[in-house]
Design an enzyme around this catalytic site. Structure first.
Site, mmCIF file in Angstrom:
data_model
loop_
_atom_site.group_PDB
_atom_site.id
_atom_site.type_symbol
_atom_site.label_atom_id
_atom_site.label_comp_id
_atom_site.label_asym_id
_atom_site.label_seq_id
_atom_site.Cartn_x
_atom_site.Cartn_y
_atom_site.Cartn_z
ATOM 1 C CG HIS A 87 36.652 5.618 6.168
ATOM 2 N ND1 HIS A 87 37.456 5.067 6.951
ATOM 3 C CD2 HIS A 87 36.816 5.482 4.887
ATOM 4 C CE1 HIS A 87 38.351 4.304 6.158
ATOM 5 N NE2 HIS A 87 37.759 4.347 4.954
ATOM 6 N NE ARG A 88 32.057 3.814 12.537
ATOM 7 C CZ ARG A 88 30.881 3.218 13.235
ATOM 8 N NH1 ARG A 88 30.630 3.616 14.455
ATOM 9 N NH2 ARG A 88 30.424 2.051 12.644
ATOM 10 C CG ASP A 89 39.458 1.103 9.872
ATOM 11 O OD1 ASP A 89 40.300 1.427 10.938
ATOM 12 O OD2 ASP A 89 39.291 0.225 9.206
ATOM 13 C CG LEU A 90 40.009 8.220 7.516
ATOM 14 C CD1 LEU A 90 39.804 9.647 7.624
ATOM 15 C CD2 LEU A 90 40.090 7.930 5.900
ATOM 16 C CG ASN A 95 41.832 1.167 5.508
ATOM 17 O OD1 ASN A 95 42.121 0.173 5.249
ATOM 18 N ND2 ASN A 95 41.114 1.296 6.818
#
Length: 189
Positions: A103-106, A110
């Site tokens: 995901h890289r954007d937890l 989000n």
């Protein structure tokens, strides 16, 4: 929910990953029902009354409730909620890993908690299916830019935030720092 994509901001990587997740039954991940330009036709109008035919859109599960960020701004979570939400976030990470996705954007913004207490991970704007993904611009909950992106690292920071209401890594002046300067400060800490 219907997400209309701005033509100038189309992220082909995000669209490809969304297609990979389409109609998959993934635990704790927002359901992707359909995507493409075929969803926007002559019968669709934008708020100004113009046609939006041919624009890319994503049709996804509607998640009622609040983001984790909204919840944490209002109150502290109970120990039971911390454990429950943590287990569900891990299920989401596991679901993504089955498809080779990081995901890289937890972050709390989000992650949405519906009215039944079910957690759903949203927003795949910087997600990737690369085998050794680079970290991206997630300053509070991501790995530093010189490290490989790892959702488990972000998970640990999320659990700390849920349990304490504070960020584990809180660098004074981070809002004004360049991303690389912030990452260097995290490395120093």
């Amino acid at each position: 929910a219907f997400k209309l994509i701005n033509q100038e901001k189309i992220n082909k990587q995000e669209l490809r990953l969304m297609a990979k997740l389409e109609r998959q039954d993934l635990e704790n991940i927002v359901g992707i029902l359909d995507g493409g330009t075929h969803l926007t036709g002559e019968n669709w109008n934008d708020p100004e009354g113009g046609r939006i035919e041919g624009r890319y859109a994503i049709l996804m599960e509607y998640v009622d409730g609040q983001t984790l960020e909204e919840i944490l701004k209002k109150r502290k979570l109970t120990p039971h909620e911390v454990l429950d939400y943590s287990a569900q976030i891990l299920n989401g990470i596991k679901s993504l890993r089955k498809h080779g996705i990081t995901h890289r954007d937890l972050k709390p913004k989000n992650i949405k908690v519906n009215t039944q207490g079910e957690v759903k991970i949203l927003d795949f704007g910087i997600a990737t299916d690369e085998s050794h993904p680079k970290a991206r611009n997630n300053q509070e909950f991501g790995t530093p830019t010189n490290m490989e992106a790892d959702d488990i690292f972000s998970f640990g920071l999320l659990v700390y935030k849920m349990a304490t209401g504070k960020n584990l890594i809180d660098v004074p002046g981070k809002a004004l720092m360049r991303h690389d300067a912030y990452a260097n400060e995290i490395d120093r800490i």
